[in-house]
Design a protein around this motif. Structure first.
Motif, PDB file in Angstrom:
ATOM      1  N   GLY A 279      24.698  95.150  11.865  1.00  0.00           N
ATOM      2  CA  GLY A 279      23.784  94.682  10.823  1.00  0.00           C
ATOM      3  C   GLY A 279      23.605  95.698  10.009  1.00  0.00           C
ATOM      4  O   GLY A 279      23.005  95.357   8.707  1.00  0.00           O
ATOM      5  N   HIS A 280      24.205  96.980   9.993  1.00  0.00           N
ATOM      6  CA  HIS A 280      23.857  97.878   8.994  1.00  0.00           C
ATOM      7  C   HIS A 280      25.189  98.429   8.514  1.00  0.00           C
ATOM      8  O   HIS A 280      25.474  99.397   7.811  1.00  0.00           O
ATOM      9  CB  HIS A 280      23.103  99.049   9.681  1.00  0.00           C
ATOM     10  CG  HIS A 280      21.723  98.715  10.064  1.00  0.00           C
ATOM     11  ND1 HIS A 280      20.485  98.535   8.920  1.00  0.00           N
ATOM     12  CD2 HIS A 280      21.326  98.352  11.164  1.00  0.00           C
ATOM     13  CE1 HIS A 280      19.592  98.215   9.744  1.00  0.00           C
ATOM     14  NE2 HIS A 280      19.976  98.244  11.035  1.00  0.00           N
ATOM     15  N   LEU A 281      26.357  97.506   8.277  1.00  0.00           N
ATOM     16  CA  LEU A 281      27.460  97.728   7.626  1.00  0.00           C
ATOM     17  C   LEU A 281      27.088  97.302   6.170  1.00  0.00           C
ATOM     18  O   LEU A 281      26.410  96.250   5.953  1.00  0.00           O
ATOM     19  CB  LEU A 281      28.533  96.853   8.268  1.00  0.00           C
ATOM     20  CG  LEU A 281      28.963  97.280   9.425  1.00  0.00           C
ATOM     21  CD1 LEU A 281      30.075  96.215  10.107  1.00  0.00           C
ATOM     22  CD2 LEU A 281      29.828  98.622   9.363  1.00  0.00           C
TER      23      LEU A 281
ATOM     24  N   PRO B  61      17.857  98.124  -0.911  1.00  0.00           N
ATOM     25  CA  PRO B  61      17.616  99.255   0.037  1.00  0.00           C
ATOM     26  C   PRO B  61      17.247  98.842   1.572  1.00  0.00           C
ATOM     27  O   PRO B  61      16.445  97.829   1.628  1.00  0.00           O
ATOM     28  CB  PRO B  61      16.715 100.150  -0.464  1.00  0.00           C
ATOM     29  CG  PRO B  61      16.382  99.620  -2.054  1.00  0.00           C
ATOM     30  CD  PRO B  61      16.943  98.161  -1.994  1.00  0.00           C
ATOM     31  N   CYS B  62      17.627  99.567   2.394  1.00  0.00           N
ATOM     32  CA  CYS B  62      17.380  99.133   3.757  1.00  0.00           C
ATOM     33  C   CYS B  62      16.505  99.862   4.606  1.00  0.00           C
ATOM     34  O   CYS B  62      16.452 101.188   4.166  1.00  0.00           O
ATOM     35  CB  CYS B  62      18.824  98.870   4.641  1.00  0.00           C
ATOM     36  SG  CYS B  62      18.493  98.525   6.350  1.00  0.00           S
ATOM     37  N   ASN B  63      15.667  99.504   5.563  1.00  0.00           N
ATOM     38  CA  ASN B  63      14.904 100.550   6.034  1.00  0.00           C
ATOM     39  C   ASN B  63      15.492 101.566   7.008  1.00  0.00           C
ATOM     40  O   ASN B  63      15.030 102.464   7.597  1.00  0.00           O
ATOM     41  CB  ASN B  63      13.735  99.734   6.906  1.00  0.00           C
ATOM     42  CG  ASN B  63      14.373  98.928   7.771  1.00  0.00           C
ATOM     43  OD1 ASN B  63      15.751  98.913   8.316  1.00  0.00           O
ATOM     44  ND2 ASN B  63      13.691  97.733   8.856  1.00  0.00           N
ATOM     45  N   CYS B  64      16.798 101.391   7.073  1.00  0.00           N
ATOM     46  CA  CYS B  64      17.655 102.422   7.886  1.00  0.00           C
ATOM     47  C   CYS B  64      18.273 103.622   6.881  1.00  0.00           C
ATOM     48  O   CYS B  64      18.755 104.654   7.304  1.00  0.00           O
ATOM     49  CB  CYS B  64      18.942 101.673   8.467  1.00  0.00           C
ATOM     50  SG  CYS B  64      20.165 101.644   7.189  1.00  0.00           S
ATOM     51  N   GLY B  65      17.805 103.509   5.462  1.00  0.00           N
ATOM     52  CA  GLY B  65      17.958 104.669   4.699  1.00  0.00           C
ATOM     53  C   GLY B  65      19.134 104.291   3.895  1.00  0.00           C
ATOM     54  O   GLY B  65      19.267 104.957   2.825  1.00  0.00           O
TER      55      GLY B  65
ATOM     56  N   GLY C   2      22.342  98.147   0.576  1.00  0.00           N
ATOM     57  CA  GLY C   2      23.312  96.921   0.807  1.00  0.00           C
ATOM     58  C   GLY C   2      23.483  96.627   2.119  1.00  0.00           C
ATOM     59  O   GLY C   2      24.713  96.000   2.398  1.00  0.00           O
ATOM     60  N   CYS C   3      22.905  96.921   3.119  1.00  0.00           N
ATOM     61  CA  CYS C   3      23.227  96.505   4.447  1.00  0.00           C
ATOM     62  C   CYS C   3      23.178  95.016   4.710  1.00  0.00           C
ATOM     63  O   CYS C   3      22.311  94.476   4.192  1.00  0.00           O
ATOM     64  CB  CYS C   3      22.267  97.123   5.486  1.00  0.00           C
ATOM     65  SG  CYS C   3      22.362  98.801   5.734  1.00  0.00           S
ATOM     66  N   MET C   4      24.013  94.541   5.559  1.00  0.00           N
ATOM     67  CA  MET C   4      24.228  93.067   5.979  1.00  0.00           C
ATOM     68  C   MET C   4      22.894  92.707   6.198  1.00  0.00           C
ATOM     69  O   MET C   4      22.346  91.311   5.913  1.00  0.00           O
ATOM     70  CB  MET C   4      25.182  93.168   7.245  1.00  0.00           C
ATOM     71  CG  MET C   4      25.510  91.577   7.511  1.00  0.00           C
ATOM     72  SD  MET C   4      26.342  91.619   9.220  1.00  0.00           S
ATOM     73  CE  MET C   4      27.750  92.807   8.954  1.00  0.00           C
TER      74      MET C   4
HETATM   75 ZN   LIG Z   1      20.437  99.035   7.146  1.00  0.00          ZN
END
Ligand SMILES: [Zn+2]
Length: 285
Positions: free
Chosen positions: A159-161, A169-173, A176-178
């Motif tokens: 999911g974070h590819l 922006p994603c909460n993983c930092g 453009g994460c899936m």
């Molecule tokens: Zn992510």
């Protein structure tokens, strides 16, 4: 017969499974306000409500659980504060000490894929990737009937590819994460941008609504990029889509499966997926 468990932060589901069929099942709440002791006593309560009376028939206890689980040692490598004190707990040792039975333990996302392998002989003869479209996007990967997993749980991080350059922006930092494009939340956000109410986009699409058709076209493009991103690291023959957002597609699912570079199938195991997957993993115990 196996006693199978699906341990989540809200409920613990238990089932007696024989020959791949759930014979009896039950559910108990997960106590999360007194650390590990609470979680473990809830686990024991849930198991006991089916174990008593079936002691002679149960040959193993097979557990699907929230958190990052090392399948080889049956230990919780990491769990969020949703399950306080759970990190470091060795599930399989505890089962052995408490019940004197062999045991397996696996992350629930991985178990969901194993549940699909149990239900489909075809999936056991090929390479299969799974994406679970829930509040986030979970992932799992199997080759020829065996889960491919490692301690870092890289497969759960599908999911974070990244699928969009310079994207959301994603909460993983990362960017453009899936997950920012295909999670249930992301789908609702995209629909809202087109003036469509929460959880109605697939129904409207089926009714021929023009705005919903534009959303569906965008989503299909994201799904294609997600397939390409996963294939680049783990090539596969079939993609299984599970989770609430995939269920919500209903009859619209075939639109998303059409014309893709691989087979795209909907998950079938539903609510029992975790328990069925744990059963599959422990089938030889
Ligand atoms: Zn992510």
């Amino acid at each position: 017969m196996k006693l199978c468990v699906d341990l989540g932060a809200t409920n613990i589901k238990v089932g007696l499974i024989e020959g791949g069929a759930v014979i009896r099942s039950a559910s108990r709440p997960t106590v999360t306000d007194c650390g590990r002791e609470g979680v473990v006593s809830s686990l024991k309560n849930a198991i006991d409500c089916l174990y008593h009376g079936a002691e002679d028939a149960v040959s193993a206890i097979c557990i699907s659980s929230a958190g990052t689980i090392d399948v080889k040692t049956g230990t919780v490598i990491y769990a969020t504060d949703n399950l306080p004190g759970y990190t470091g707990f060795c599930i399989t040792d505890w089962v052995k000490q408490t019940y004197g039975l062999p045991s397996v333990a696996v992350n629930d996302g991985h178990a969901a894929l194993l549940g699909e392998l149990l239900l489909s002989e075809e999936y056991r003869t090929e390479r299969v990737a799974m994406l679970t479209l829930g509040s986030g996007v979970g992932g799992a990967y199997a080759e020829y009937g065996e889960l491919v997993a490692n301690e870092q749980n890289n497969y759960a991080l599908f999911g974070h590819l990244p699928i969009a350059e310079g994207g959301i922006p994603c909460n993983c930092g990362r960017i453009g994460c899936m997950e920012q494009y295909l999670s249930g939340r992301a789908i609702n956000r995209l629909a809202a941008e087109h003036g469509i109410k929460k959880d109605t986009v697939f129904d409207l699409f089926l009714q021929g609504d023009a705005a919903a058709a534009r959303v569906a076209e965008r989503l299909k493009g994201y799904l294609l990029r997600a397939i390409e991103a996963v294939s680049a690291v783990n090539p596969f023959d079939t993609l299984i889509l599970g989770g609430g957002a995939a269920d919500g597609m209903g009859e619209a699912f075939s639109y998303f499966a059409e014309g893709m570079p691989c087979k795209v199938r909907k998950a079938r195991a539903g609510n029992a997926a975790g328990m069925l997957g744990a059963y599959y993993l422990g089938r030889n115990l």
